[in-house]
Scaffold this motif. Structure first.
Motif, PDB file in Angstrom:
ATOM      1  N   ASP A  39     -64.159   4.861  24.419  1.00  0.00           N
ATOM      2  CA  ASP A  39     -64.383   6.036  23.574  1.00  0.00           C
ATOM      3  C   ASP A  39     -65.767   6.657  23.771  1.00  0.00           C
ATOM      4  O   ASP A  39     -65.924   7.878  23.682  1.00  0.00           O
ATOM      5  CB  ASP A  39     -64.131   5.719  22.100  1.00  0.00           C
ATOM      6  CG  ASP A  39     -64.900   4.517  21.593  1.00  0.00           C
ATOM      7  OD1 ASP A  39     -65.844   4.077  22.275  1.00  0.00           O
ATOM      8  OD2 ASP A  39     -64.569   4.011  20.504  1.00  0.00           O
ATOM      9  N   GLN A  42     -65.533   8.707  26.740  1.00  0.00           N
ATOM     10  CA  GLN A  42     -64.678   9.848  26.415  1.00  0.00           C
ATOM     11  C   GLN A  42     -65.468  10.957  25.724  1.00  0.00           C
ATOM     12  O   GLN A  42     -65.311  12.134  26.041  1.00  0.00           O
ATOM     13  CB  GLN A  42     -63.531   9.405  25.511  1.00  0.00           C
ATOM     14  CG  GLN A  42     -62.693  10.583  24.985  1.00  0.00           C
ATOM     15  CD  GLN A  42     -62.065  10.307  23.633  1.00  0.00           C
ATOM     16  OE1 GLN A  42     -62.077   9.183  23.160  1.00  0.00           O
ATOM     17  NE2 GLN A  42     -61.523  11.329  23.003  1.00  0.00           N
ATOM     18  N   ILE A  43     -66.307  10.580  24.777  1.00  0.00           N
ATOM     19  CA  ILE A  43     -67.081  11.573  24.035  1.00  0.00           C
ATOM     20  C   ILE A  43     -68.019  12.323  24.979  1.00  0.00           C
ATOM     21  O   ILE A  43     -68.176  13.552  24.883  1.00  0.00           O
ATOM     22  CB  ILE A  43     -67.883  10.894  22.905  1.00  0.00           C
ATOM     23  CG1 ILE A  43     -66.925  10.234  21.912  1.00  0.00           C
ATOM     24  CG2 ILE A  43     -68.770  11.895  22.205  1.00  0.00           C
ATOM     25  CD1 ILE A  43     -65.885  11.166  21.348  1.00  0.00           C
ATOM     26  N   LYS A  44     -68.628  11.610  25.905  1.00  0.00           N
ATOM     27  CA  LYS A  44     -69.512  12.262  26.874  1.00  0.00           C
ATOM     28  C   LYS A  44     -68.731  13.271  27.715  1.00  0.00           C
ATOM     29  O   LYS A  44     -69.196  14.403  27.944  1.00  0.00           O
ATOM     30  CB  LYS A  44     -70.162  11.203  27.762  1.00  0.00           C
ATOM     31  CG  LYS A  44     -71.125  11.773  28.799  1.00  0.00           C
ATOM     32  CD  LYS A  44     -71.744  10.665  29.631  1.00  0.00           C
ATOM     33  CE  LYS A  44     -72.677  11.244  30.702  1.00  0.00           C
ATOM     34  NZ  LYS A  44     -73.270  10.160  31.538  1.00  0.00           N
ATOM     35  N   ARG A  47     -67.671  16.341  25.608  1.00  0.00           N
ATOM     36  CA  ARG A  47     -68.758  17.296  25.367  1.00  0.00           C
ATOM     37  C   ARG A  47     -68.842  18.318  26.504  1.00  0.00           C
ATOM     38  O   ARG A  47     -68.984  19.518  26.263  1.00  0.00           O
ATOM     39  CB  ARG A  47     -70.090  16.561  25.226  1.00  0.00           C
ATOM     40  CG  ARG A  47     -70.258  15.806  23.924  1.00  0.00           C
ATOM     41  CD  ARG A  47     -71.608  15.116  23.853  1.00  0.00           C
ATOM     42  NE  ARG A  47     -72.689  16.013  24.197  1.00  0.00           N
ATOM     43  CZ  ARG A  47     -73.512  15.862  25.240  1.00  0.00           C
ATOM     44  NH1 ARG A  47     -73.372  14.817  26.040  1.00  0.00           N
ATOM     45  NH2 ARG A  47     -74.465  16.730  25.475  1.00  0.00           N
ATOM     46  N   SER A  70     -69.848  20.131  20.445  1.00  0.00           N
ATOM     47  CA  SER A  70     -70.460  19.393  21.554  1.00  0.00           C
ATOM     48  C   SER A  70     -71.830  18.851  21.153  1.00  0.00           C
ATOM     49  O   SER A  70     -72.158  17.697  21.445  1.00  0.00           O
ATOM     50  CB  SER A  70     -70.578  20.294  22.776  1.00  0.00           C
ATOM     51  OG  SER A  70     -71.219  19.629  23.841  1.00  0.00           O
ATOM     52  N   LEU A  73     -71.388  15.937  18.629  1.00  0.00           N
ATOM     53  CA  LEU A  73     -70.903  14.729  19.284  1.00  0.00           C
ATOM     54  C   LEU A  73     -72.007  14.037  20.071  1.00  0.00           C
ATOM     55  O   LEU A  73     -71.965  12.821  20.291  1.00  0.00           O
ATOM     56  CB  LEU A  73     -69.733  15.064  20.216  1.00  0.00           C
ATOM     57  CG  LEU A  73     -68.404  15.406  19.535  1.00  0.00           C
ATOM     58  CD1 LEU A  73     -67.382  15.874  20.556  1.00  0.00           C
ATOM     59  CD2 LEU A  73     -67.861  14.210  18.757  1.00  0.00           C
ATOM     60  N   SER A  77     -73.202  10.768  17.753  1.00  0.00           N
ATOM     61  CA  SER A  77     -72.130  10.036  18.421  1.00  0.00           C
ATOM     62  C   SER A  77     -71.856   8.682  17.763  1.00  0.00           C
ATOM     63  O   SER A  77     -70.697   8.285  17.595  1.00  0.00           O
ATOM     64  CB  SER A  77     -72.465   9.850  19.907  1.00  0.00           C
ATOM     65  OG  SER A  77     -73.672   9.124  20.057  1.00  0.00           O
ATOM     66  N   LEU A  81     -68.256   7.693  16.279  1.00  0.00           N
ATOM     67  CA  LEU A  81     -67.493   6.604  16.882  1.00  0.00           C
ATOM     68  C   LEU A  81     -67.128   5.530  15.868  1.00  0.00           C
ATOM     69  O   LEU A  81     -66.035   4.963  15.897  1.00  0.00           O
ATOM     70  CB  LEU A  81     -68.275   5.993  18.046  1.00  0.00           C
ATOM     71  CG  LEU A  81     -68.379   6.853  19.312  1.00  0.00           C
ATOM     72  CD1 LEU A  81     -69.278   6.184  20.334  1.00  0.00           C
ATOM     73  CD2 LEU A  81     -66.999   7.111  19.897  1.00  0.00           C
ATOM     74  N   TYR A  84     -64.368   7.036  13.877  1.00  0.00           N
ATOM     75  CA  TYR A  84     -63.219   7.214  14.774  1.00  0.00           C
ATOM     76  C   TYR A  84     -62.449   5.903  14.912  1.00  0.00           C
ATOM     77  O   TYR A  84     -61.215   5.851  14.764  1.00  0.00           O
ATOM     78  CB  TYR A  84     -63.752   7.715  16.121  1.00  0.00           C
ATOM     79  CG  TYR A  84     -62.728   7.936  17.212  1.00  0.00           C
ATOM     80  CD1 TYR A  84     -61.362   8.005  16.958  1.00  0.00           C
ATOM     81  CD2 TYR A  84     -63.152   8.108  18.529  1.00  0.00           C
ATOM     82  CE1 TYR A  84     -60.450   8.224  17.976  1.00  0.00           C
ATOM     83  CE2 TYR A  84     -62.250   8.335  19.559  1.00  0.00           C
ATOM     84  CZ  TYR A  84     -60.911   8.383  19.281  1.00  0.00           C
ATOM     85  OH  TYR A  84     -60.016   8.606  20.293  1.00  0.00           O
ATOM     86  N   PHE A 183     -58.470  10.439  15.742  1.00  0.00           N
ATOM     87  CA  PHE A 183     -59.627  11.237  16.178  1.00  0.00           C
ATOM     88  C   PHE A 183     -59.974  12.288  15.136  1.00  0.00           C
ATOM     89  O   PHE A 183     -61.134  12.446  14.739  1.00  0.00           O
ATOM     90  CB  PHE A 183     -59.305  11.889  17.525  1.00  0.00           C
ATOM     91  CG  PHE A 183     -60.433  12.716  18.087  1.00  0.00           C
ATOM     92  CD1 PHE A 183     -60.630  14.026  17.679  1.00  0.00           C
ATOM     93  CD2 PHE A 183     -61.299  12.173  19.019  1.00  0.00           C
ATOM     94  CE1 PHE A 183     -61.672  14.780  18.201  1.00  0.00           C
ATOM     95  CE2 PHE A 183     -62.346  12.920  19.540  1.00  0.00           C
ATOM     96  CZ  PHE A 183     -62.530  14.224  19.128  1.00  0.00           C
ATOM     97  N   TRP A 187     -63.346  12.505  12.673  1.00  0.00           N
ATOM     98  CA  TRP A 187     -64.257  13.656  12.594  1.00  0.00           C
ATOM     99  C   TRP A 187     -64.418  14.096  11.134  1.00  0.00           C
ATOM    100  O   TRP A 187     -65.531  14.392  10.679  1.00  0.00           O
ATOM    101  CB  TRP A 187     -63.727  14.791  13.453  1.00  0.00           C
ATOM    102  CG  TRP A 187     -64.531  16.052  13.365  1.00  0.00           C
ATOM    103  CD1 TRP A 187     -64.328  17.110  12.522  1.00  0.00           C
ATOM    104  CD2 TRP A 187     -65.686  16.382  14.135  1.00  0.00           C
ATOM    105  NE1 TRP A 187     -65.279  18.070  12.721  1.00  0.00           N
ATOM    106  CE2 TRP A 187     -66.130  17.658  13.715  1.00  0.00           C
ATOM    107  CE3 TRP A 187     -66.396  15.740  15.135  1.00  0.00           C
ATOM    108  CZ2 TRP A 187     -67.243  18.287  14.262  1.00  0.00           C
ATOM    109  CZ3 TRP A 187     -67.497  16.369  15.692  1.00  0.00           C
ATOM    110  CH2 TRP A 187     -67.914  17.621  15.252  1.00  0.00           C
TER     111      TRP A 187
END
Length: 797
Positions: A39, A42-44, A47, A70, A73, A77, A81, A84, A183, A187
């Motif tokens: 994850d 994934q976030i990187k 973005r 972006s 996140l 982050s 996470l 999430y 997800f 958020w």
């Protein structure tokens, strides 16, 4: 026989139920661990995807929300996470509790808010929540389509694990919708910016999310290794106590719920209803026969078959429910409500009739009494399709059949008439698909939900084969892999289908896997073209952005300090390219973008008159680094030759005058006139580029064809018509991220050509591109039939 005893098995024990719970618990742990390992990466990646979308052709507010998401996140982050992961676990537990209530020890308590994300119990949810549910469902469809073969296999095994004869994606707690729900709720719980939620969730795509293919492959492997075999899905059980064997429209029964059989049904007023034909040896038991009343006989309808079919389908519930008091079939859902729309049909087919159809199916060759192909077709000419269902009503076996069976024959005959009339399906494949008439009729009589449920296995197979047929052309020949696969699938139905609807599900999964493999081959073939076009799109976007920057800088200059005329062409052409290159490489060269803008400001200032000694000293100190940076940046865009030499000499002369003179130098009228003319031409070209870009985004100038082009997605098929070339079929194989480039190819990914969105709209407007309808053909046929009957429906109401 499955080595793993299902939870619904009559002889299941606490030990086997505990094993099932441990297996599901292990699958949940596998899923959570898989996401936790990936994850952060994934976030990187997400973005960057959000920034790419924001820089594309989106409304201003949309772009701002994507950039805000972006940024959040990136900065928050860890907080996201954490939430999430927690919400993902909660979503999995809640969904397991909803689809498998028997696993209470595994699942977390489900909140009693009456809400699910599969479209159920929406009456008590406010409008905003309904909008969020629909948004999540829409996004999940992208993932469902991408991973359909794996999801089908996983759902089938999970159904076998719990003894559920219904294979439905909504009964799979590991489906994409549940993972995406985690997800979105993560958020929300992070309380970062609720205003961007919709655009953030809508930006989630299979290519920019955690890859679910390895996860689903591992989950299927876990079930296989545990001995779970998909052998019970869609099987017609030979006992009167079986519940509906496929796609019940009412709420699912609780895990392990018992169904008591009764020899007779009961009407709503409590009076008994005669049971259907008894189920003898070799007969097929009706789905939903337990605890459900039989249907009343179908009252006589119109004399014309078409009108009979329309009334028949109306009574089934296709289109809309019949008016109160109208004659029709008695239907009952799980709650016993009569004439409910959310019910499955519980009347059995006549075993003798099924046996008669089985003999027809077995004798599908030219020796059969009913031919799938014309016997009198002249030798050497192509075979013709024919609707054999039309002839069945005249046969003695059907003259004495119950009206429900005769109505099913007539309705299915209308469906196949629609298939044969569809101009997008090649005639050669209409012949092959036409061979499914008898086995599909048998399947529709075994499971009466054929006309009610889009998930009926035989209906889905017909839909999929018809849709794929559109992509074949006679030029490919009968040895084409797609042609052979369609023909082979039909032959397997003819030779293997007896009384097990699971065969349709298996064949559908295999055919879908074949289509997926073909899709992967296309991706390989078009990758070089898409990479080139994607790079060009990014460059064009960067140049358009640079145009706006240059224009803003020039127009912001005060009237008493105008831009030196020789700088106008340089800024509008060469430095524009420098800015665009810096914008494209900002991720790998942080700060380069702002540096190019600073150099442009310094260059403009350096050419303006210097009236004080402090300004001249500042210019002397600035020039060495300015000149060095200019040369480096101009080298990066490969600007060389005489033009660059002339510009350099003119710049040096301007700087020398600025250092030595206290006032502006007198104009060289001839040279100034030439520079002024070149400068005006450069500014005019800049304005024209900006005007074209603005016109592309002007919604007021767009018509329905532009709107249709904006909605096109990958996979749509067209027939390209031109007066100079024969018509040919092409597929929209790729749409660039900013939707400025549409790549069309043939089925294998060759014969590629690229159009802009406006060019596509123009060709649609001139009918040079004609979209082929690939929507489910059975649904289209039923909609057409019911729509044609709208006046009659209104009169009956």
């Amino acid at each position: 026989m499955s080595a793993f005893q299902s939870l619904h098995a009559g002889n299941s024990t606490p030990e086997t139920r505990a094993r099932a719970q441990r297996l599901v618990r292990a699958m949940v742990g596998k899923t959570l661990g898989y996401f936790e390992e990936r994850d952060a990466e994934q976030i990187k990646h997400l973005r960057g995807h959000l920034l790419d979308l924001a820089d594309g052709k989106v409304p201003m507010m949309h772009g701002q929300n994507l950039r805000a998401a972006s940024m959040l996140l990136d900065r928050q982050s860890e907080r996201f996470l954490k939430n999430y992961r927690a919400e993902l676990q909660k979503s999995l537990h809640e969904d397991i509790a909803q689809v498998w209530p028997g696993m209470t020890q595994l699942s977390a308590p489900v909140q009693a808010h009456g809400q699910t994300l599969d479209g159920m119990s929406l009456s008590l949810i406010d409008v905003d929540e309904v909008h969020r549910i629909l948004l999540l469902d829409r996004v999940a469809q992208r993932f469902n389509n991408r991973f359909e073969p794996l999801l089908t296999a996983l759902s089938t095994k999970l159904a076998a694990l719990v003894g559920d004869e219904t294979v439905s994606l909504s009964q799979n707690p590991f489906r994409p919708l549940v993972l995406l729900k985690g997800f979105m709720l993560g958020w929300d719980k992070s309380e970062l910016d609720p205003q961007v939620t919709e655009h953030l969730v809508d930006a989630l795509e299979p290519g920019h999310f955690i890859d679910l293919e390895p996860l689903y492959t591992d989950l299927i492997s876990m079930l296989t290794q545990a001995g779970v075999q998909a052998t019970t899905v869609h099987r017609i059980r030979k006992a009167p106590s079986s519940p509906s064997n496929f796609a019940p429209l009412s709420a699912p029964a609780p895990l392990g719920a018992a169904h008591q059989a009764t020899p007779t049904g009961t009407q709503e007023n409590g009076s008994p209803v005669a049971a259907g034909p008894s189920v003898g040896a070799g007969a097929v038991a009706p789905p939903n026969s337990g605890n459900r009343p039989a249907w009343a006989a179908l009252a006589p309808t119109g004399q014309q078959i078409v009108q009979q079919v329309r009334n028949f389908l109306q009574r089934l519930g296709v289109g809309r429910a019949p008016a109160a008091g109208a004659e029709g079939f008695e239907m009952s859902g799980e709650d016993g409500d009569a004439q409910g729309h959310g019910s499955s049909i519980a009347i059995p087919a006549d075993p003798a009739l099924l046996q008669y159809l089985g003999a027809m199916q077995a004798g599908a060759g030219r020796g059969s009494q009913f031919q799938f192909l014309q016997d009198d077709q002249p030798e050497g000419e192509p075979a013709q399709h024919r609707n054999v269902l039309r002839q069945l009503r005249a046969q003695p076996a059907f003259q004495d059949a119950q009206e429900l069976d005769r109505g099913t024959v007539d309705a299915l005959a209308e469906v196949f008439d629609y298939v044969f009339a569809d101009g997008a399906i090649p005639a050669e494949l209409k012949v092959i698909i036409g061979r499914l008439q008898i086995p599909v009729l048998r399947a529709a009589m075994m499971d009466r939900d054929f006309f009610l449920s889009t998930e009926h296995p035989a209906r889905k197979l017909v839909d999929t084969l018809a849709s794929a047929s559109v992509t074949w052309t006679p030029e490919k020949g009968e040895q084409d892999p797609l042609y052979l696969r369609i023909e082979g699938t039909v032959q397997r139905v003819l030779h293997e289908f007896d009384d097990d609807l699971a065969l349709f599900t298996v064949l559908l999964a295999e055919f879908t896997e074949f289509l997926f493999e073909c899709e992967q081959q296309v991706d390989v073939h078009i990758e070089p073209v898409t990479q080139k076009e994607n790079n060009q799109e990014q460059l064009n976007a960067a140049l358009a952005h640079a145009d706006e920057i240059v224009h803003a800088r020039i127009t912001a200059l005060p009237a008493h300090l105008p831009l030196a005329p020789f700088l106008k062409p340089f800024l509008a052409m060469q430095w524009r390219q420098v800015i665009a290159l810096a914008w494209m490489t900002e991720d790998s060269h942080a700060g380069h973008w702002n540096h190019t803008l600073d150099i442009m400001d310094q260059l403009i200032w350096s050419t303006q008159p210097k009236t004080t000694s402090e300004e001249r000293q500042k210019l002397v100190a600035l020039l060495p680094e300015l000149v060095r940076t200019l040369n480096t940046e101009l080298d990066s865009i490969h600007w060389e030759g005489e033009d660059r030499g002339n510009f350099t000499r003119r710049l040096i002369a301007t700087h020398m005058l600025a250092i030595r003179m206290k006032a502006a130098a007198p104009l060289d009228t001839q040279g100034a006139a030439l520079e002024e003319s070149a400068g005006e031409e450069a500014m005019q070209a800049l304005d024209e580029r900006r005007a074209i870009k603005l016109a592309e985004q002007d919604q007021s100038q767009m018509d329905e064809f532009d709107a249709n082009a904006q909605l096109l997605t990958r996979g749509v098929w067209f027939e390209k018509v031109s007066p100079d070339t024969p018509p040919f079929r092409c597929r929209l194989s790729w749409v660039s991220p900013m939707r400025t480039r549409f790549l069309f190819t043939n089925r294998e990914g060759f014969d590629a050509f690229v159009l802009s969105e406006r060019e596509v709209a123009a060709m649609l407007r001139r009918q040079e591109l004609q979209m082929l309808d690939q929507a489910p053909i059975v649904e289209r046929a039923l909609n057409r039939l019911m729509a044609d009957n709208e006046p009659e429906l209104r009169l009956q109401a």
